[in-house]
Design a protein around this motif. Structure first.
Motif, PDB file in Angstrom:
ATOM      1  N   ARG A 106      -7.815  49.387  58.085  1.00 55.57           N
ATOM      2  CA  ARG A 106      -7.088  49.772  56.870  1.00 55.57           C
ATOM      3  C   ARG A 106      -6.609  48.560  56.058  1.00 55.57           C
ATOM      4  NH1 ARG A 106      -5.701  54.779  55.794  1.00 55.57           N
ATOM      5  NH2 ARG A 106      -6.024  56.422  57.356  1.00 55.57           N
ATOM      6  N   ASP A 108      -4.956  49.646  53.255  1.00 53.69           N
ATOM      7  CA  ASP A 108      -3.773  50.346  52.750  1.00 53.69           C
ATOM      8  C   ASP A 108      -3.691  51.719  53.419  1.00 53.69           C
ATOM      9  OD1 ASP A 108      -5.571  52.089  51.315  1.00 53.69           O
ATOM     10  OD2 ASP A 108      -5.648  50.610  49.693  1.00 53.69           O
ATOM     11  N   ASP A 109      -2.853  52.612  52.899  1.00 56.75           N
ATOM     12  CA  ASP A 109      -2.611  53.922  53.524  1.00 56.75           C
ATOM     13  C   ASP A 109      -3.455  55.048  52.929  1.00 56.75           C
ATOM     14  OD1 ASP A 109      -0.718  52.828  55.238  1.00 56.75           O
ATOM     15  OD2 ASP A 109       0.891  53.056  53.757  1.00 56.75           O
ATOM     16  N   THR A 110      -4.533  54.723  52.242  1.00 57.77           N
ATOM     17  CA  THR A 110      -5.413  55.745  51.649  1.00 57.77           C
ATOM     18  C   THR A 110      -5.893  56.718  52.728  1.00 57.77           C
ATOM     19  OG1 THR A 110      -6.180  54.228  49.933  1.00 57.77           O
ATOM     20  CG2 THR A 110      -7.579  56.141  50.415  1.00 57.77           C
ATOM     21  N   ARG A 111      -5.875  57.995  52.424  1.00 55.59           N
ATOM     22  CA  ARG A 111      -6.354  59.024  53.348  1.00 55.59           C
ATOM     23  C   ARG A 111      -7.759  59.445  52.934  1.00 55.59           C
ATOM     24  NH1 ARG A 111      -2.499  61.174  56.623  1.00 55.59           N
ATOM     25  NH2 ARG A 111      -3.772  63.029  57.008  1.00 55.59           N
ATOM     26  N   SER A 117      -5.622  61.263  61.180  1.00 51.42           N
ATOM     27  CA  SER A 117      -4.557  60.254  61.240  1.00 51.42           C
ATOM     28  C   SER A 117      -4.233  59.849  62.665  1.00 51.42           C
ATOM     29  CB  SER A 117      -3.297  60.806  60.561  1.00 51.42           C
ATOM     30  OG  SER A 117      -2.862  61.996  61.212  1.00 51.42           O
ATOM     31  N   SER A 123      -4.822  47.438  61.110  1.00 55.21           N
ATOM     32  CA  SER A 123      -4.435  47.057  59.755  1.00 55.21           C
ATOM     33  C   SER A 123      -4.834  45.608  59.534  1.00 55.21           C
ATOM     34  CB  SER A 123      -2.927  47.216  59.569  1.00 55.21           C
ATOM     35  OG  SER A 123      -2.533  46.691  58.302  1.00 55.21           O
ATOM     36  N   GLN A 125      -4.057  43.963  56.629  1.00 53.12           N
ATOM     37  CA  GLN A 125      -3.267  43.440  55.506  1.00 53.12           C
ATOM     38  C   GLN A 125      -2.846  41.996  55.757  1.00 53.12           C
ATOM     39  OE1 GLN A 125      -0.129  46.309  55.055  1.00 53.12           O
ATOM     40  NE2 GLN A 125      -1.398  47.750  53.916  1.00 53.12           N
TER      41      GLN A 125
END
Length: 326
Positions: A106, A108-111, A117, A123, A125
């Motif tokens: 990821r 970001d938190d895009t679904r 989930s 992550s 980032q």
């Protein structure tokens, strides 16, 4: 450490990402490739893409040809038609098999539709591309050493006379085509071809290599008639052969039969024989091993010896050196 897979895959991992995230993903792909990991990354596949129906080809890659699929989730990913196609193909595979396949990463938190989930993710980032490549390598565990051609055959390129990047690309392409041809052979065909390339006389390279037919019989345990028939049926894979009689060999100048073998890559490049490339590949696989271990590697089509990253002898040397420094 994860066990090596029992099923054989064309790729260890495939990468699905949006073009906006390419800068990061390209560094991950390069780090994986430098480790000898066979990664599906679009920029590495341009020649293979040429002339293919990409919709069908990408479906096959993401649903069948890789051991794992890393999905780089971002705000850009969910908006692309091609990434949507890749994701659905990968999810089809994940739905059918009872083992891990999708590895979400990821930005970001895009679904994404169908991406639960509850599935564990990483992550990135604040994770460097090399660090992610290290984690992917750890997930893969033991490398597949059957039907293996390394992504960067640098040891092969170092053995051949080359002139710039174009030659490197050409040699790699022809070497890969020889490997692909051998994938389509049976055990008796492999045994005969490898015996010729490993023990034949190289004086007529790069055109062809030749070997005394009776000597080949003794090496393979196959009758001369069977050898001629076995080699003769490989025409469709790029091989050509002929039997010649020669009195110039041996102390008594008795007429002897010699089998000539030539390999052409059947590629879209400028053509010409690739026999010398094939001979060098086989010599590198066998280099440093006893006859039995060399034969085992060749019959498994383990060409890891062509790359520094997957060179078994070099790996053992490094291991010993590491132990000395402890």
């Amino acid at each position: 450490m994860p066990k090596a897979p029992t099923k054989q895959f064309d790729y260890d991992v495939c990468l699905s990402f949006a073009g906006e995230d390419r800068n990061y993903v390209a560094k991950v792909a390069a780090a994986l490739k430098s480790r000898g990991i066979r990664v599906f990354y679009d920029r590495y596949e341009e020649v293979r893409f040429w002339g293919k129906d990409l919709y069908e080809h990408l479906h096959e890659v993401y649903s069948q040809l890789a051991r794992y699929c890393v999905v780089f989730i971002s705000k850009h990913y969910g908006k692309k038609l091609w990434t949507d196609h890749e994701r659905k193909s990968a999810q089809e595979r994940a739905f059918k098999q009872h083992a891990e396949y999708l590895l979400p990463v990821r930005f970001d938190d895009t679904r994404l539709p169908g991406m639960r989930s509850t599935v564990g993710y990483l992550s990135v980032q604040s994770m460097a591309p090399k660090a992610l490549a290290d984690r992917i390598a750890a997930k893969l565990g033991a490398r597949q050493r059957r039907n293996y051609f390394p992504p960067e055959p640098d040891r092969l390129l170092a053995k051949l006379p080359l002139d710039g990047e174009t030659d490197c690309s050409l040699v790699t392409s022809r070497a890969r085509r020889f490997f692909d041809a051998m994938l389509r052979t049976d055990q008796s065909e492999r045994r005969a071809v490898f015996a010729i390339l490993l023990h034949g006389c190289p004086t007529e390279l790069p055109e062809n290599i030749h070997i005394n037919l009776d000597l080949l019989r003794r090496m393979t345990g196959m009758a001369p008639v069977a050898l001629k028939r076995t080699i003769g049926r490989l025409d469709s894979l790029g091989f050509s052969s002929r039997v010649r009689r020669d009195r110039s060999h041996g102390p008594r100048l008795a007429e002897q039969e010699f089998l000539e073998l030539r390999f052409d890559s059947l590629s879209v490049d400028s053509g010409g024989p690739a026999t010398e490339i094939a001979v060098t590949m086989i010599q590198l696989v066998a280099e440093g091993f006893c006859a039995d271990c060399a034969a085992e590697a060749l019959m498994k089509l383990d060409f890891g010896q062509l790359s520094s990253a997957t060179h078994e002898l070099e790996r053992h040397r490094r291991s010993k050196n590491d132990k000395r420094t402890i």
